[in-house]
Enzyme design. Structure first.
Site, PDB file in Angstrom:
ATOM      1  N   ASP A   8       0.790  -1.244   0.000  1.00  0.00           N
ATOM      2  CA  ASP A   8       0.000   0.000   0.000  1.00  0.00           C
ATOM      3  C   ASP A   8       0.820   1.291   0.000  1.00  0.00           C
ATOM      4  O   ASP A   8       0.526   2.231   0.757  1.00  0.00           O
ATOM      5  CB  ASP A   8      -0.943   0.019   1.209  1.00  0.00           C
ATOM      6  CG  ASP A   8      -1.965  -1.122   1.205  1.00  0.00           C
ATOM      7  OD1 ASP A   8      -1.966  -1.922   0.255  1.00  0.00           O
ATOM      8  OD2 ASP A   8      -2.749  -1.201   2.155  1.00  0.00           O
ATOM      9  N   ASP A  46      -4.697  -0.687  -1.791  1.00  0.00           N
ATOM     10  CA  ASP A  46      -5.997  -0.462  -1.165  1.00  0.00           C
ATOM     11  C   ASP A  46      -6.914   0.131  -2.236  1.00  0.00           C
ATOM     12  O   ASP A  46      -6.531   1.085  -2.912  1.00  0.00           O
ATOM     13  CB  ASP A  46      -5.800   0.536  -0.006  1.00  0.00           C
ATOM     14  CG  ASP A  46      -6.550   0.157   1.250  1.00  0.00           C
ATOM     15  OD1 ASP A  46      -6.825  -1.032   1.445  1.00  0.00           O
ATOM     16  OD2 ASP A  46      -6.848   1.063   2.045  1.00  0.00           O
ATOM     17  N   HIS A  48     -10.836   0.969  -2.480  1.00  0.00           N
ATOM     18  CA  HIS A  48     -12.183   1.021  -1.913  1.00  0.00           C
ATOM     19  C   HIS A  48     -13.191   1.675  -2.850  1.00  0.00           C
ATOM     20  O   HIS A  48     -12.892   2.725  -3.429  1.00  0.00           O
ATOM     21  CB  HIS A  48     -12.182   1.831  -0.612  1.00  0.00           C
ATOM     22  CG  HIS A  48     -11.372   1.239   0.484  1.00  0.00           C
ATOM     23  ND1 HIS A  48     -11.576  -0.028   0.961  1.00  0.00           N
ATOM     24  CD2 HIS A  48     -10.346   1.758   1.219  1.00  0.00           C
ATOM     25  CE1 HIS A  48     -10.723  -0.267   1.944  1.00  0.00           C
ATOM     26  NE2 HIS A  48      -9.955   0.789   2.111  1.00  0.00           N
ATOM     27  N   HIS A  52     -17.495   3.073   1.259  1.00  0.00           N
ATOM     28  CA  HIS A  52     -17.109   1.796   1.871  1.00  0.00           C
ATOM     29  C   HIS A  52     -17.528   1.760   3.335  1.00  0.00           C
ATOM     30  O   HIS A  52     -17.490   2.778   4.043  1.00  0.00           O
ATOM     31  CB  HIS A  52     -15.600   1.587   1.742  1.00  0.00           C
ATOM     32  CG  HIS A  52     -15.159   0.199   2.042  1.00  0.00           C
ATOM     33  ND1 HIS A  52     -14.875  -0.226   3.315  1.00  0.00           N
ATOM     34  CD2 HIS A  52     -14.977  -0.879   1.240  1.00  0.00           C
ATOM     35  CE1 HIS A  52     -14.520  -1.504   3.287  1.00  0.00           C
ATOM     36  NE2 HIS A  52     -14.573  -1.925   2.041  1.00  0.00           N
ATOM     37  N   HIS A  81     -10.621   7.091   2.026  1.00  0.00           N
ATOM     38  CA  HIS A  81      -9.275   7.014   1.454  1.00  0.00           C
ATOM     39  C   HIS A  81      -9.212   5.936   0.382  1.00  0.00           C
ATOM     40  O   HIS A  81     -10.007   5.012   0.365  1.00  0.00           O
ATOM     41  CB  HIS A  81      -8.235   6.725   2.551  1.00  0.00           C
ATOM     42  CG  HIS A  81      -8.386   5.356   3.152  1.00  0.00           C
ATOM     43  ND1 HIS A  81      -9.328   5.068   4.112  1.00  0.00           N
ATOM     44  CD2 HIS A  81      -7.720   4.188   2.916  1.00  0.00           C
ATOM     45  CE1 HIS A  81      -9.240   3.785   4.443  1.00  0.00           C
ATOM     46  NE2 HIS A  81      -8.271   3.232   3.738  1.00  0.00           N
ATOM     47  N   LYS A 106      -7.129  -4.768  -2.834  1.00  0.00           N
ATOM     48  CA  LYS A 106      -7.873  -5.261  -1.674  1.00  0.00           C
ATOM     49  C   LYS A 106      -8.790  -4.167  -1.138  1.00  0.00           C
ATOM     50  O   LYS A 106      -8.551  -2.984  -1.375  1.00  0.00           O
ATOM     51  CB  LYS A 106      -6.926  -5.771  -0.596  1.00  0.00           C
ATOM     52  CG  LYS A 106      -5.930  -4.749  -0.102  1.00  0.00           C
ATOM     53  CD  LYS A 106      -4.841  -5.390   0.731  1.00  0.00           C
ATOM     54  CE  LYS A 106      -3.880  -4.379   1.299  1.00  0.00           C
ATOM     55  NZ  LYS A 106      -4.479  -3.397   2.206  1.00  0.00           N
ATOM     56  N   CYS A 151      -1.792  -2.809   7.823  1.00  0.00           N
ATOM     57  CA  CYS A 151      -1.759  -3.715   6.672  1.00  0.00           C
ATOM     58  C   CYS A 151      -0.486  -4.569   6.593  1.00  0.00           C
ATOM     59  O   CYS A 151      -0.557  -5.738   6.222  1.00  0.00           O
ATOM     60  CB  CYS A 151      -1.991  -2.931   5.387  1.00  0.00           C
ATOM     61  SG  CYS A 151      -3.656  -2.202   5.350  1.00  0.00           S
TER      62      CYS A 151
END
Length: 197
Positions: A8, A46, A48, A52, A81, A106, A151
């Site tokens: 990330d 990441d 999203h 989310h 984010h 993810k 993470c």
């Protein structure tokens, strides 16, 4: 066979981003120079959807960094984010993305957050990374990136539980350190058999 797992390293986790990790950009050059030493390089991202369920903005009366309970367990509520397609979700511009053999996205399921590179936060739904690594014959993982106490931590512990030999390069990670999360993460990783360097 060894893989470098870069967690990330995205704009929203770097200074100026929506969920900035202090000095998050300071690790990029070191990560780039390490890439040549590995048989494979995997980047996680990441990713999203807007709205989310892990965003504080989707819960009335909740503020960022408050804890709530989801069907899969406790969940920190974050500022919005790494929204799909946004500038914040893009990798840091200086990260050598072209060296990556695989990019794992993810957190795209709106109902479940995903810290680990291997499983969503229900600890059951796989990302597919373990299958990729096993079919490539990779047994040893080195992890770097953001954030060390979330993470990177979840990814390292999951990898150790899955039977990989795991090392975390602390010099190439940075942490959020939310209410003692860094100390807890370091203890948890050591307990799981992760080598901290």
């Amino acid at each position: 066979m060894q893989a470098l797992i870069v967690i990330d390293v995205q704009n929203d986790f770097c200074p100026g981003g929506a969920l900035a990790v202090p000095e998050g950009d300071a690790i990029v050059a070191g990560i780039n120079s390490l890439m040549k030493d590995f048989d494979a390089v995997v980047l996680t991202q990441d990713w999203h959807p807007a709205g989310h369920s892990s965003f504080a903005s989707t819960h009335d009366g909740k503020e960022p960094y408050e804890l709530t309970t989801m069907p899969y367990g406790p969940q920190v509520l974050w500022p919005d984010h790494c929204i799909q397609g946004s500038l914040g979700a893009k990798f840091h511009t200086e990260l050598h993305q072209d060296r990556a053999d695989l990019i794992i996205r993810k957190g795209f399921n709106p109902a479940i957050d995903s810290y680990s590179a291997f499983f969503e936060n229900d600890h059951k739904t796989p990302t597919g990374l373990v299958g990729y690594l096993r079919t490539r014959g990779i047994t040893t993982l080195t992890m770097v990136g953001l954030a060390l106490d979330f993470c990177v931590n979840f990814s390292a512990v999951d990898a150790a539980k899955l039977g990989f030999d795991v090392e975390v390069r602390g010099d190439l990670c940075r942490a959020i350190d939310l209410d003692g999360s860094l100390a807890a993460a370091l203890t948890g990783m050591e307990t799981a058999g992760v080598t901290l360097r």
